[in-house]
Design an enzyme around this catalytic site. Structure first.
Site, short mmCIF file in Angstrom:
data_model
loop_
_atom_site.label_atom_id
_atom_site.label_comp_id
_atom_site.label_asym_id
_atom_site.label_seq_id
_atom_site.Cartn_x
_atom_site.Cartn_y
_atom_site.Cartn_z
N ASP A 26 0.79 -1.25 0.00
CA ASP A 26 0.00 0.00 0.00
C ASP A 26 0.82 1.29 0.00
O ASP A 26 0.47 2.25 0.70
CB ASP A 26 -0.96 0.00 1.20
N LYS A 131 -6.55 -4.91 -3.11
CA LYS A 131 -7.15 -5.61 -1.97
C LYS A 131 -8.18 -4.71 -1.29
O LYS A 131 -7.93 -3.52 -1.10
CB LYS A 131 -6.05 -6.04 -0.98
N CYS A 164 -1.73 -2.61 7.85
CA CYS A 164 -1.74 -3.53 6.70
C CYS A 164 -0.50 -4.43 6.64
O CYS A 164 -0.58 -5.57 6.18
CB CYS A 164 -1.93 -2.75 5.41
N1 TIU Z 1 -2.49 0.20 4.38
C1 TIU Z 1 -2.92 0.41 5.63
O1 TIU Z 1 -2.19 0.23 6.59
N2 TIU Z 1 -4.22 0.89 5.77
C2 TIU Z 1 -4.61 1.71 6.79
O2 TIU Z 1 -5.77 2.09 6.85
N3 TIU Z 1 -3.65 2.08 7.69
C3 TIU Z 1 -3.79 3.00 8.70
O3 TIU Z 1 -2.86 3.12 9.49
N4 TIU Z 1 -4.88 3.73 8.77
#
Ligand code: TIU
Length: 222
Positions: A26, A131, A164
Site C-alpha cells: 500500500d 485488496k 496492513c
Molecule cells: N495500508 C494500511 O495500513 N491501511 C490503513 O488504513 N492504515 C492506517 O494506518 N490507517
C-alpha cells in the site's frame, strides 16, 4: 542462486532468493500524500516518508536479483459494493471512503489517490494486487500467485506497520510463509506502534516472523 543468510532478529535466517518475494504494501498516494485517506483520518502523513528511500533501494536490489516483486493497493470498486458499511461509516474522518478529495475519490480504484507513489512505481512484469481489506491475502489471488511461483518466504515492506503490514504478516504466517520485515522499509502514523509492531513480530522466538533492515538484506544479496 544458492541460499543466503540474512542477519535478523530473533535470529539470522537462511533463504533462497528464488523462493522469496518482496511485497510492497500500500505505498499509495492515499496514504503518503496530502488529501488522501491517511490524512482524512487525522494523521500526520509526513511520518511515512522515511520508508520511501529504503524501499526504493531494496526494490532496486531485488530487481537486480530477479526476485518476484508484488505491490498491493488498498481500495474499493467505484460502486463500493465491496466496501463494508462498517468500514465506510466508522469514525469522524474529514472525508469518507468514496468522497471526492483533491486526489479524486478517497480509496477508490482508478482514482489518482489510489495509485502507487511515483518513487516506488512498479516496473513492467511486477504484479499489482488490489485488496479491499487490510490483509493482502483476504479476497485476492495473492496466495495463488505465490504458489504458482514456488514462493516460501516473504519480505514484507510498506505502510502502515501495525495495520496492513501486520495483518498481511499474520495472514502469511498462518499460511506457512516465513516473513521477514525490514523495519526501515515500513512506517506508521504512530512511531510507537511502529516500534512495538516490529517487536511483536520478533518476540517469543519470532512468533510472526523475523525483523531486519534493508541494508542487511542488500548485504546478504551481495
Ligand atoms: N495500508 C494500511 O495500513 N491501511 C490503513 O488504513 N492504515 C492506517 O494506518 N490507517
Amino acid at each position: 542462486m544458492a541460499l543466503i543468510c540474512i542477519s535478523a532478529e530473533p535470529q539470522d535466517i537462511e533463504i533462497d532468493p528464488a523462493q522469496t518475494a518482496i511485497i510492497m504494501i500500500d505505498m499509495q498516494r492515499d496514504f503518503l500524500q496530502p488529501g488522501g485517506f491517511g490524512e482524512t483520518l487525522g494523521n500526520d502523513i509526513s511520518l511515512l516518508a522515511a520508508a520511501v528511500e529504503p524501499c526504493k533501494n531494496l526494490l532496486a536490489g531485488a530487481r537486480r536479483h530477479g526476485m518476484l516483486i508484488i505491490h498491493t493497493r488498498e481500495g474499493h470498486r467505484p460502486d463500493m459494493l465491496d466496501a463494508p458499511p462498517a468500514k465506510v461509516e466508522r469514525g469522524q474522518p474529514s472525508a469518507r471512503i468514496g468522497d471526492v478529495g483533491p486526489m479524486g475519490r478517497i480509496l477508490i480504484r482508478g482514482e489518482p489517490g489510489h495509485d502507487l507513489i511515483p518513487e516506488l512505481y512498479p516496473q513492467a512484469g511486477e504484479a499489482v494486487i488490489d485488496k479491499p481489506g487490510k490483509g493482502a491475502f483476504y479476497a485476492t489471488d495473492l496466495q495463488t500467485i505465490l504458489q504458482n511461483r514456488g514462493i516460501a518466504n516473504l519480505i514484507v515492506c510498506g505502510v502502515t506497520t501495525e495495520v496492513c503490514v501486520h495483518t498481511t504478516v499474520r495472514e502469511a504466517n498462518d499460511r506457512g510463509y516465513r516473513c521477514l520485515v525490514p523495519g526501515d522499509c515500513c512506517a506508521s502514523y504512530f512511531p510507537e506502534f511502529h516500534d512495538v509492531g516490529l517487536r511483536m513480530i520478533k518476540a517469543q522466538g519470532g512468533i510472526f516472523g523475523w525483523v531486519t533492515d534493508s541494508d542487511r538484506i542488500l548485504a546478504a544479496l551481495g
